[in-house]
Scaffold this motif. Structure first.
Motif, PDB file in Angstrom:
ATOM      1  N   ARG A 137       0.892  -1.296   0.008  1.00  0.00           N
ATOM      2  CA  ARG A 137       0.156   0.062   0.208  1.00  0.00           C
ATOM      3  C   ARG A 137       0.984   1.370  -0.035  1.00  0.00           C
ATOM      4  O   ARG A 137       0.358   2.195  -0.660  1.00  0.00           O
ATOM      5  CB  ARG A 137      -0.933   0.029   1.075  1.00  0.00           C
ATOM      6  CG  ARG A 137      -2.030   0.865   1.105  1.00  0.00           C
ATOM      7  CD  ARG A 137      -3.058   0.756   0.073  1.00  0.00           C
ATOM      8  NE  ARG A 137      -3.898   1.593   0.032  1.00  0.00           N
ATOM      9  CZ  ARG A 137      -4.077   2.551  -0.894  1.00  0.00           C
ATOM     10  NH1 ARG A 137      -3.259   2.555  -1.881  1.00  0.00           N
ATOM     11  NH2 ARG A 137      -5.304   3.607  -1.003  1.00  0.00           N
ATOM     12  N   MET A 138       2.065   1.298   0.906  1.00  0.00           N
ATOM     13  CA  MET A 138       3.048   2.173   0.610  1.00  0.00           C
ATOM     14  C   MET A 138       3.401   2.526  -0.538  1.00  0.00           C
ATOM     15  O   MET A 138       3.508   3.553  -1.126  1.00  0.00           O
ATOM     16  CB  MET A 138       4.169   1.966   1.597  1.00  0.00           C
ATOM     17  CG  MET A 138       5.127   3.231   1.490  1.00  0.00           C
ATOM     18  SD  MET A 138       4.856   4.605   2.325  1.00  0.00           S
ATOM     19  CE  MET A 138       5.211   4.069   4.035  1.00  0.00           C
ATOM     20  N   ARG A 139       3.525   1.352  -1.209  1.00  0.00           N
ATOM     21  CA  ARG A 139       4.228   1.651  -2.807  1.00  0.00           C
ATOM     22  C   ARG A 139       3.239   2.377  -3.532  1.00  0.00           C
ATOM     23  O   ARG A 139       3.477   3.135  -4.658  1.00  0.00           O
ATOM     24  CB  ARG A 139       4.815   0.374  -3.367  1.00  0.00           C
ATOM     25  CG  ARG A 139       6.037  -0.014  -2.631  1.00  0.00           C
ATOM     26  CD  ARG A 139       6.558  -1.582  -3.104  1.00  0.00           C
ATOM     27  NE  ARG A 139       7.902  -1.945  -2.420  1.00  0.00           N
ATOM     28  CZ  ARG A 139       8.108  -3.355  -2.510  1.00  0.00           C
ATOM     29  NH1 ARG A 139       7.548  -4.212  -3.197  1.00  0.00           N
ATOM     30  NH2 ARG A 139       9.201  -3.406  -1.773  1.00  0.00           N
ATOM     31  N   ASP A 140       1.871   1.843  -3.488  1.00  0.00           N
ATOM     32  CA  ASP A 140       0.873   2.533  -4.219  1.00  0.00           C
ATOM     33  C   ASP A 140       0.701   4.090  -4.003  1.00  0.00           C
ATOM     34  O   ASP A 140       0.665   4.762  -5.029  1.00  0.00           O
ATOM     35  CB  ASP A 140      -0.725   2.011  -3.652  1.00  0.00           C
ATOM     36  CG  ASP A 140      -0.868   0.273  -3.910  1.00  0.00           C
ATOM     37  OD1 ASP A 140      -0.037  -0.027  -5.123  1.00  0.00           O
ATOM     38  OD2 ASP A 140      -1.519  -0.181  -3.448  1.00  0.00           O
ATOM     39  N   TYR A 141       1.081   4.576  -2.906  1.00  0.00           N
ATOM     40  CA  TYR A 141       1.117   5.934  -2.793  1.00  0.00           C
ATOM     41  C   TYR A 141       2.094   6.550  -3.240  1.00  0.00           C
ATOM     42  O   TYR A 141       1.861   7.525  -3.937  1.00  0.00           O
ATOM     43  CB  TYR A 141       0.906   6.159  -1.273  1.00  0.00           C
ATOM     44  CG  TYR A 141      -0.472   6.093  -0.675  1.00  0.00           C
ATOM     45  CD1 TYR A 141      -1.615   6.658  -0.893  1.00  0.00           C
ATOM     46  CD2 TYR A 141      -0.591   5.051   0.311  1.00  0.00           C
ATOM     47  CE1 TYR A 141      -2.870   6.546  -0.144  1.00  0.00           C
ATOM     48  CE2 TYR A 141      -1.671   4.704   1.145  1.00  0.00           C
ATOM     49  CZ  TYR A 141      -2.900   5.554   0.686  1.00  0.00           C
ATOM     50  OH  TYR A 141      -4.149   5.502   1.226  1.00  0.00           O
ATOM     51  N   LEU A 142       3.294   5.795  -3.119  1.00  0.00           N
ATOM     52  CA  LEU A 142       4.478   6.445  -3.750  1.00  0.00           C
ATOM     53  C   LEU A 142       4.303   6.490  -5.408  1.00  0.00           C
ATOM     54  O   LEU A 142       4.840   7.419  -6.027  1.00  0.00           O
ATOM     55  CB  LEU A 142       5.590   5.635  -3.407  1.00  0.00           C
ATOM     56  CG  LEU A 142       6.220   5.660  -1.771  1.00  0.00           C
ATOM     57  CD1 LEU A 142       7.349   4.626  -1.692  1.00  0.00           C
ATOM     58  CD2 LEU A 142       6.543   7.076  -1.705  1.00  0.00           C
ATOM     59  N   CYS A 143       3.707   5.514  -5.894  1.00  0.00           N
ATOM     60  CA  CYS A 143       3.384   5.528  -7.249  1.00  0.00           C
ATOM     61  C   CYS A 143       2.726   6.822  -7.682  1.00  0.00           C
ATOM     62  O   CYS A 143       2.886   7.373  -8.770  1.00  0.00           O
ATOM     63  CB  CYS A 143       2.664   4.199  -7.712  1.00  0.00           C
ATOM     64  SG  CYS A 143       3.695   2.829  -7.870  1.00  0.00           S
ATOM     65  N   GLN A 144       1.721   7.087  -6.819  1.00  0.00           N
ATOM     66  CA  GLN A 144       0.795   8.326  -7.007  1.00  0.00           C
ATOM     67  C   GLN A 144       1.681   9.414  -6.893  1.00  0.00           C
ATOM     68  O   GLN A 144       1.560  10.635  -7.670  1.00  0.00           O
ATOM     69  CB  GLN A 144      -0.406   8.419  -6.124  1.00  0.00           C
ATOM     70  CG  GLN A 144      -1.286   7.219  -6.141  1.00  0.00           C
ATOM     71  CD  GLN A 144      -2.614   7.432  -5.253  1.00  0.00           C
ATOM     72  OE1 GLN A 144      -2.993   8.450  -4.911  1.00  0.00           O
ATOM     73  NE2 GLN A 144      -2.683   6.256  -4.370  1.00  0.00           N
ATOM     74  N   ILE A 145       2.627   9.611  -5.888  1.00  0.00           N
ATOM     75  CA  ILE A 145       3.604  10.792  -5.642  1.00  0.00           C
ATOM     76  C   ILE A 145       4.287  10.898  -6.847  1.00  0.00           C
ATOM     77  O   ILE A 145       4.525  12.004  -7.269  1.00  0.00           O
ATOM     78  CB  ILE A 145       4.090  10.821  -4.341  1.00  0.00           C
ATOM     79  CG1 ILE A 145       3.209  10.749  -3.198  1.00  0.00           C
ATOM     80  CG2 ILE A 145       5.233  11.739  -4.181  1.00  0.00           C
ATOM     81  CD1 ILE A 145       3.891  10.547  -1.819  1.00  0.00           C
TER      82      ILE A 145
END
Length: 205
Positions: A137-145
């Motif tokens: 989930r952290m990677r999902d947010y980092l992808c958005q950023i």
């Protein structure tokens, strides 16, 4: 008819008390795990710390693993909320500010929630899916950023880049135990610059 209308109101205090008991049990487990680690903590001392009977604890959480799973889910939600705020604010930051914010967010969360650290370090005793879900989930947010900061980056490059950023964030956390403080601070400053430079490289691709 009156009896039918009053029954939902009659159940509400019970639900509220149930939520309060669960919250107290999770808080007690958090304290025990932070102080003694997952393996050394016992259900008996968790119940005692919460001021609850062992039977009440087992009623809500039949095993210590299920208790840890509920606590990790709580940690995951709190961390997700922080990452969502970062995503919303990303457009207003340059790469230097973003690098500092990313590192600070993860490091601050771990420092303020020692039971999160204890549970992530108890990998051999807990299902790997617990920490894997939070990590993904952290990677999902980092992808958005990264999609915001580096709009020209190919979609297939977002996930690998997010993994690199995540590892740099973890490296900054690992430096927190280094002594003396002057050396630690200097190393962390260099790591922030390394992350900022990496973000700039992605944005220029």
């Amino acid at each position: 008819m009156a009896s039918h209308n009053s029954s939902p109101a009659g159940r509400s205090p019970q639900r509220r008390r149930g939520h309060e008991r669960v919250a107290a049990l999770l808080a007690a487990a958090s304290g025990c795990f932070a102080e003694k680690g997952f393996d050394a903590s016992t259900m008996t001392e968790i119940a005692a710390r919460a001021g609850a009977s062992i039977g009440s604890l087992y009623q809500f959480f039949p095993t210590k693993e299920l208790l840890a799973e509920a606590l990790m889910a709580e940690h995951g939600e709190a961390l997700n909320a922080r990452m969502e705020r970062l995503v919303a604010q990303t457009t207003g930051w340059d790469t230097d500010e973003l690098a500092a914010r990313l590192i600070r967010t993860f490091a601050d969360y771990r420092r303020r929630h020692p039971s999160f650290v204890a549970l992530t370090e108890a990998a051999g005793s807990l299902p790997p899916s617990l920490s894997r879900t939070i990590r993904q989930r952290m990677r999902d947010y980092l992808c958005q950023i990264l999609a915001i900061q580096a709009p020209g980056l190919a979609a297939g490059e977002l996930r690998p880049a997010a993994m690199v950023v995540q590892q740099l964030m973890k490296a900054a956390v690992a430096l927190q135990n280094e002594q003396p403080a002057s050396l630690r601070n200097a190393a962390q400053a260099q790591l922030r610059r390394a992350l900022a430079n990496y973000l700039k490289t992605l944005a220029s691709d």
